[in-house]
Design a protein around this motif. Structure first.
Motif, PDB file in Angstrom:
ATOM      1  N   ALA A 172       0.836  -1.201   0.000  1.00 52.62           N
ATOM      2  CA  ALA A 172       0.000   0.000   0.000  1.00 52.62           C
ATOM      3  C   ALA A 172       0.870   1.249   0.000  1.00 52.62           C
ATOM      4  CB  ALA A 172      -0.914   0.011   1.216  1.00 52.62           C
ATOM      5  N   THR A 173       0.419   2.251  -0.725  1.00 49.68           N
ATOM      6  CA  THR A 173       1.036   3.571  -0.670  1.00 49.68           C
ATOM      7  C   THR A 173       0.053   4.485   0.043  1.00 49.68           C
ATOM      8  OG1 THR A 173       2.197   3.185  -2.752  1.00 49.68           O
ATOM      9  CG2 THR A 173       2.018   5.458  -2.012  1.00 49.68           C
ATOM     10  N   ILE A 174       0.323   4.762   1.298  1.00 48.71           N
ATOM     11  CA  ILE A 174      -0.602   5.575   2.084  1.00 48.71           C
ATOM     12  C   ILE A 174      -0.459   7.030   1.663  1.00 48.71           C
ATOM     13  CG2 ILE A 174      -1.370   6.198   4.400  1.00 48.71           C
ATOM     14  CD1 ILE A 174      -1.564   3.254   3.950  1.00 48.71           C
ATOM     15  N   PRO A 175      -1.527   7.650   1.165  1.00 51.38           N
ATOM     16  CA  PRO A 175      -1.437   9.049   0.756  1.00 51.38           C
ATOM     17  C   PRO A 175      -1.451   9.979   1.962  1.00 51.38           C
ATOM     18  CG  PRO A 175      -3.683   8.282   0.529  1.00 51.38           C
ATOM     19  CD  PRO A 175      -2.861   7.090   0.966  1.00 51.38           C
ATOM     20  N   GLN A 186      -6.287  12.969   3.645  1.00 51.35           N
ATOM     21  CA  GLN A 186      -7.209  13.381   2.587  1.00 51.35           C
ATOM     22  C   GLN A 186      -8.440  14.053   3.183  1.00 51.35           C
ATOM     23  OE1 GLN A 186      -7.789   9.210   1.208  1.00 51.35           O
ATOM     24  NE2 GLN A 186      -6.016   9.175   2.543  1.00 51.35           N
ATOM     25  N   GLU A 217      -8.118   0.975   4.988  1.00 50.78           N
ATOM     26  CA  GLU A 217      -7.240   1.106   6.155  1.00 50.78           C
ATOM     27  C   GLU A 217      -6.102   0.084   6.024  1.00 50.78           C
ATOM     28  OE1 GLU A 217      -7.511   1.438  11.066  1.00 50.78           O
ATOM     29  OE2 GLU A 217      -9.203   0.649   9.921  1.00 50.78           O
ATOM     30  N   LYS A 267      -4.189   4.061   9.577  1.00 47.19           N
ATOM     31  CA  LYS A 267      -3.708   4.724   8.369  1.00 47.19           C
ATOM     32  C   LYS A 267      -4.737   4.492   7.259  1.00 47.19           C
ATOM     33  CE  LYS A 267       0.237   5.778  10.332  1.00 47.19           C
ATOM     34  NZ  LYS A 267       0.584   7.186  10.671  1.00 47.19           N
ATOM     35  N   TYR A 268      -5.387   5.555   6.838  1.00 44.51           N
ATOM     36  CA  TYR A 268      -6.538   5.413   5.944  1.00 44.51           C
ATOM     37  C   TYR A 268      -6.213   5.837   4.511  1.00 44.51           C
ATOM     38  CZ  TYR A 268      -8.949   5.024  10.401  1.00 44.51           C
ATOM     39  OH  TYR A 268      -9.332   4.634  11.661  1.00 44.51           O
ATOM     40  N   ASP A 269      -6.924   5.215   3.578  1.00 43.68           N
ATOM     41  CA  ASP A 269      -6.840   5.577   2.171  1.00 43.68           C
ATOM     42  C   ASP A 269      -8.245   5.515   1.584  1.00 43.68           C
ATOM     43  OD1 ASP A 269      -6.360   6.006  -0.472  1.00 43.68           O
ATOM     44  OD2 ASP A 269      -4.937   4.359  -0.738  1.00 43.68           O
ATOM     45  N   ARG A 271      -9.258   7.285  -1.155  1.00 46.56           N
ATOM     46  CA  ARG A 271      -9.289   7.902  -2.484  1.00 46.56           C
ATOM     47  C   ARG A 271     -10.333   7.278  -3.400  1.00 46.56           C
ATOM     48  NH1 ARG A 271      -2.994   7.477  -3.895  1.00 46.56           N
ATOM     49  NH2 ARG A 271      -3.346   5.514  -2.746  1.00 46.56           N
TER      50      ARG A 271
END
Length: 434
Positions: free
Chosen positions: A22-25, A28, A89, A94-96, A98
Motif C-alpha cells: 500500500a502507498t498511504i497518501p 485526505q 485502512e 492509516k486510511y486511504d 481515495r
C-alpha cells in the motif's frame, strides 16, 4: 544440512509479506457531498456499483452515466473495500479513502440516496500483513474475532466521513463465516461482529439505519430434502434459514433485514420450472422474512435471474428482470438493488445500465428508472385483467407495465385495451382514470 536449509526456506516463505503493498497518501480531506434529494416516497429500487463504473471512465462517459442515474433519484450502493474501492485502512489507523471518495462523489452528483455496504476487511484484521492487500483473499475471509472491535471502529470512521449516508448493510453474503467443521453458517460469529458494528454506527448518529445479515438464500432441486420454504422453483437450504433466525433472535437491533439470492438451483444452476416462473422464489422468501422478523423492511441486496453463458438477448434479460421486480413489488419488498455488471471501458456489457467507454443507455436503465418512478415502496397496486397469462402485469392507479414472457409476437387485451407485443417486449401504458 539439506533438511535445515529446507526448513529455513519454508520459514522465510511463511513469514514473508504477501500481497500488494500500500502507498498511504497524505491526509485526505473528505469530499463535499450533496444531501440526498427529497423524495415523496422511498424509491425501493436502486443499483450497486461494482468493480468498474463511470467514475473510472472518461469525463464524457461519467457525465452520461450521471445523467442516466439522476433521471429518477434512486438508491446507489457501494462497498467500502473491493468492487471498485481499494483498501480503506491498509495499516491500523492509516486510511486511504481515495477510491471510495471518488465513487461516493459520483453517487452524490447523480442524485443518489446513498447506501454503504460494510465489506470487506483490511488484511491485518484477517491475519494478513499490515500495509499490504491480498485481493485474492478479499472476498473469502472474515475479520478475526480479536479484530471485530477494529472493524467496528472502521465502520464508524466511514460513517463520520460520509454523513449523508444514513443506511448501512453489514458485511456481504456471510463471506468467511462458513464453519467447515459443523457444515453450517457461523451465525454466532457474524452476529457478534454485527452487534459491535451496530453499536458503533449508532454512536456516530442514532438516525443511521443498519441492516443484516446479508446471507445468500441458496436453494436446491425440489426433489432434494425439505425446509420451511419451498415451491416449484426449489427448496431453500434450511441452514440459511437457521442462520437468519439466529441473527433475528440475537441482534442488538436492526432497521431492516438484508438477503440476496438467485433463481438458479445449486445442483443444476438452472431456474425451475423456467426462468419466469422461478422468480416466485423472491415472493416466497420475502413473505417468510416478513413473518419471522415481525415485519421488518426486507432488502434484497442482490438478485440474479440469468444462468451463466445463456446467450440471452438484452430484451430477454430485461424481460426476466422486470418479472422479478414485479414479484418484489407484489410481495412488499422495501428495497431491491440491481448488481450492475459493469465492465472495463471496452467491448460488450451484457445487462449493464450503460455502454462502457461510450455511455450509451442500455435497456436495463430505462426499466430501472420506470420502476423507480411508478412503483416506489408504498405505491398502491391494483389488479388488472389480461387475456393471456403469458403477459405479466404490474399496475398502480395511473400506470402499468407489461411483459411478454415469450419469444414470439403476441397480442393480448390488458386492462381493457388491446396491445401487440414483440418477443420479450416490455410496454408501459398510462391507465384510464375513472
Amino acid at each position: 544440512m539439506a533438511l535445515v536449509a529446507g526448513i529455513m526456506i519454508y520459514a522465510g516463505n511463511r513469514n514473508s509479506a504477501s500481497g500488494e503493498p500500500a502507498t498511504i497518501p497524505p491526509t485526505q480531506a473528505a469530499p463535499t457531498l450533496n444531501a440526498p434529494p427529497p423524495t415523496q416516497d422511498w424509491p425501493r429500487w436502486g443499483v450497486t456499483h461494482t468493480q468498474y463504473s463511470a467514475d473510472q471512465d472518461t469525463p464524457e462517459v461519467r457525465e452520461a452515466a450521471v445523467g442516466i442515474l439522476a433521471r429518477e433519484p434512486m438508491l446507489q450502493n457501494q462497498h467500502i473495500m473491493g468492487w471498485g474501492a481499494g483498501n480503506p485502512e491498509p495499516s491500523p489507523g492509516k486510511y486511504d479513502f481515495r477510491d471510495l471518495d471518488r465513487r461516493m462523489k459520483m453517487m452524490s452528483d447523480s442524485r443518489s440516496i446513498p447506501v454503504i455496504t460494510l465489506c470487506c476487511a483490511p488484511d491485518w484484521m484477517k491475519g494478513g500483513t499490515a500495509g499490504r492487500t491480498d485481493w485474492a483473499k478479499n472476498h473469502t475471509t472474515a475479520p478475526r474475532r480479536e479484530h471485530f472491535d477494529d472493524y467496528a471502529k472502521l465502520a464508524a470512521t466511514v460513517a463520520k466521513r460520509y454523513p449523508t449516508v444514513k443506511h448501512f448493510m453489514v458485511w456481504n453474503e456471510f463471506k468467511g463465516f462458513w464453519n467447515q467443521a459443523t457444515n453450517r453458517w457461523d451465525a454466532e460469529a457474524y452476529t457478534e461482529l454485527y452487534n459491535k458494528v451496530y453499536d458503533a454506527l449508532k454512536k456516530v448518529n442514532p438516525e443511521i439505519k443498519v441492516g443484516g445479515p446479508y446471507v445468500p438464500i441458496d436453494h436446491h432441486d425440489p426433489t432434494i430434502g425439505t425446509s420451511e420454504v419451498s415451491g416449484p422453483w426449489g427448496v431453500v437450504d434450511q441452514r440459511v434459514l437457521d442462520a437468519i433466525e439466529y441473527w433475528l433472535e440475537n441482534k442488538k437491533g436492526a432497521e431492516f433485514v438484508v438477503i440476496d439470492g438467485a433463481t438458479m438451483t445449486k445442483e443444476q444452476q438452472q431456474p425451475l420450472p423456467d426462468e419466469f416462473a422461478a422468480t416466485a422464489k423472491f415472493s416466497a422468501i420475502t413473505t417468510w422474512l416478513r413473518q419471522k422478523s415481525g415485519d421488518l423492511p426486507v432488502w434484497w441486496a442482490e438478485y440474479y435471474v440469468e444462468p451463466e453463458n445463456t446467450g440471452w438477448s438484452e430484451e430477454k434479460v430485461a424481460a426476466v428482470q422486470a418479472t422479478a421486480m414485479m414479484e418484489f413489488a407484489k410481495s412488499g419488498v422495501t428495497t431491491a438493488l440491481y448488481w450492475n455488471p459493469q465492465k472495463k471501458p471496452a467491448g460488450e456489457c451484457h445487462g449493464c445500465l450503460w455502454v462502457p467507454g461510450r455511455g450509451a443507455e442500455m435497456p436495463m436503465a430505462g426499466l430501472l428508472s420506470g420502476f423507480v418512478k411508478w412503483f416506489p415502496t408504498n405505491a398502491r397496486l391494483e389488479q388488472v385483467v389480461t387475456s393471456d397469462p403469458k403477459v405479466r402485469v404490474l399496475a398502480q392507479p395511473n400506470q402499468m407495465v407489461m411483459v411478454n414472457t415469450t419469444d414470439a409476437d403476441l397480442t393480448a387485451t390488458v386492462d381493457g385495451k388491446a396491445f401487440t407485443f414483440k418477443p420479450y417486449e416490455i410496454k408501459w401504458s398510462q391507465r384510464a382514470r375513472a
